[in-house]
Design an enzyme around this catalytic site. Structure first.
Site, PDB file in Angstrom:
ATOM      1  CG  HIS A 157      77.424 118.477  27.661  1.00  6.43           C
ATOM      2  ND1 HIS A 157      77.958 117.721  26.760  1.00  6.43           N
ATOM      3  CD2 HIS A 157      75.969 118.135  27.772  1.00  6.43           C
ATOM      4  CE1 HIS A 157      76.820 117.192  26.426  1.00  6.43           C
ATOM      5  NE2 HIS A 157      75.752 117.372  26.851  1.00  6.43           N
ATOM      6  CG  ASP A 205      87.276 122.632  28.741  1.00  9.11           C
ATOM      7  OD1 ASP A 205      85.859 122.500  28.888  1.00  9.11           O
ATOM      8  OD2 ASP A 205      87.852 122.766  27.815  1.00  9.11           O
TER       9      ASP A 205
END
Ligand code: GDG
Length: 461
Positions: free
Chosen positions: A158, A366
């Site tokens: 992730h 991110d």
């Protein structure tokens, strides 16, 4: 049809997943379709327990079995706080300066992965498909394989995978990447991550590239490709029109009727670029005085990993920056920044998103960033807000119609925020429509189905 087994650090009850949000719902759906098992840490830390040991708890949630294992304090601190969040999280977000390469952590990380594999092994059936999630559990497949597991196993990261030279700062970098070759399929958020993987395995371990996305090294073959995670757009749109979000929207609209609302929403984390964002907002007020008494930034920074010192330091820095901006620019009838260090109920978030004319999503790095996608889903297509998005978020590969910024460039970001505030309606509508199409075509259901189909189709001979 094979049974799905999801392995992740934390486990959510699919019956209550709506409260947890998109990912829990998507995985819950995948598990409920044919019945499944969701396995991970229970969230309980046992004081004084023995390292490498932990009691397992099992409960049934409809046709989904939830099995979770307790961790003792020593294991939790070295596996979760130490190696996962003190080494892997900072390094994978390019923050070598914040990593704590304490040699003791790796032992706990391995021990907990071994413990979880040992507890999971007897629960597995021969035709189960196993889907392991995130950086806490990179060696899970290798541990299972060592115990004789022959099932198809997929992994999804992730968070970003850094370039080879940054990854190489982790003392165990080669072991970590070798561990990925125990999977049949490795999914990343973005093409940039796949490119880093491809370069690492080519340069550092001399892997052979068999075909597009196919690599062979350490006597195993792995498929590695990008599966950008999405949100449940329909669920989020429905949440936007439900009572709690509508009430929130009306309240914000009337409270800020004479103002323009800018919004930031995230966990309080150094990867999210919060100090840089506040400085850019201060620069906006300084350079474009028409925003004085007009622009208000609401910054939600929900509490996260507070046991780690870096997070406590960041909190202090943010409080002092907000105080300075409000002190320098605020007046009796206007405060430029409203900083909220609390969790806002998920049902209310869409109302906040919809009331904002600009969202500031400016992480320094991110994996994807779901807030950017939630903001788009919550907008009124007739009068949409503008997304200011960091080029360093995985989402920037997909969301090209946002205003892309370099968050390290405080001045440039302030200019972009001003551009967003002044964007004419037809341009806002055009950009929003394209962004909405993008998040709709690659939503969380698309993500899950594409990953699982690719895992089913992997050549495991
Ligand atoms: C990791 C990766 C990747 C935030 N504050 C509140 C709240 N949130 C919700 C948001 C959103 C979620 O948390 C945050 O997701 P992000 O994707 O933005 O970021 P991470 O937490 O760092 O997630 C990331 C993601 O995994 C999925 O793969 O995109 O790159 O770092 O849903 O809405 N929710 C509520 N109150 C808050 O105050 N209810």
């Amino acid at each position: 049809m094979s049974r799905l087994v999801v392995v992740s650090n934390r486990v959510a009850d699919p019956r209550k997943a709506a409260a947890a949000g998109g990912l829990a719902v998507a995985l819950g759906d995948a598990l409920s379709t044919n019945g499944g098992l969701w396995f991970g840490w229970s969230g309980t830390v046992v004081e004084g327990g023995a390292p490498g040991e932990g009691e397992m708890h099992t409960q049934q949630a409809g046709n989904v079995t939830l099995s979770t294992v307790d961790l003792c304090r020593e294991d939790h601190d070295s596996y979760y706080l130490g190696y996962s969040n003190g080494v892997l999280w900072p390094v994978f977000h390019y923050r070598l300066d914040l990593a704590d390469f304490d040699a003791g952590y790796i032992g706990g990380y391995r021990r907990v992965n071994q413990l979880l594999a040992r507890k999971l092994m007897p629960l597995l059936r021969p035709d189960d498909i196993i889907w392991v999630h995130d950086y806490h559990l990179i060696p899970m497949a290798a541990e299972l394989r060592a115990m004789g597991c022959k099932n198809r196993i997929g992994f999804f990261l992730h968070i970003p995978l850094p370039p080879p030279l940054i990854l190489a700062a982790v003392p165990q970098h080669e072991w970590l990447i070798r561990s990925l070759f125990a999977y049949d399929l490795v999914g990343f958020q973005s093409n940039a991550d796949v490119e880093h993987f491809s370069r690492y395995v080519g340069e550092e371990v001399g892997a052979e590239k068999l075909a597009e996305h196919q690599f062979r090294a350490f006597g195993r073959r792995v498929q590695a490709q990008a599966f950008p995670i999405g949100i449940d757009v329909d669920e989020f749109a429905a949440l936007t029109h439900a009572k709690e979000a509508s009430d929130m929207y009306e309240r914000m609209k009337s409270e800020y009727s004479r103002r323009r609302l800018l919004l930031g929403v995230e966990r309080l984390d150094y990867s999210k670029g919060l100090p840089q964002r506040l400085k850019a907002f201060r620069e906006l007020l300084k350079n474009y005085p028409e925003n004085l008494k007009r622009a208000t930034l609401i910054q939600i920074a929900s509490p996260s990993r507070e046991a780690l010192d870096t997070y406590a330091g960041l909190r202090q820095e943010l409080e002092s920056l907000c105080g300075a901006i409000n002190g320098d620019y605020g007046g009796l009838d206007w405060m430029p920044v409203r900083y909220i260090h609390r969790n806002v109920a998920r049902q209310r978030l869409p109302g906040l998103y919809r009331a904002a004319c600009v969202a500031l999503v400016t992480p320094l790095r991110d994996g994807m960033n779901l807030v950017a996608k939630e903001f788009i889903a919550a907008q009124d297509p007739a009068d949409p807000g503008v997304l200011v998005l960091s080029r360093f978020a995985g989402a920037a590969e997909q969301l090209k119609e946002a205003i892309l910024v370099n968050p390290y460039d405080v001045h440039g970001t302030a200019e972009s925020i001003q551009r967003a505030l002044q964007m004419p309606l037809p341009e806002r509508q055009r950009r929003h429509q394209l962004l909405l199409e993008r998040i709709r075509s690659q939503d969380v259901h698309w993500w899950r189905q594409t990953f699982l189909s690719a895992l089913q189709a992997c050549d495991v001979t």
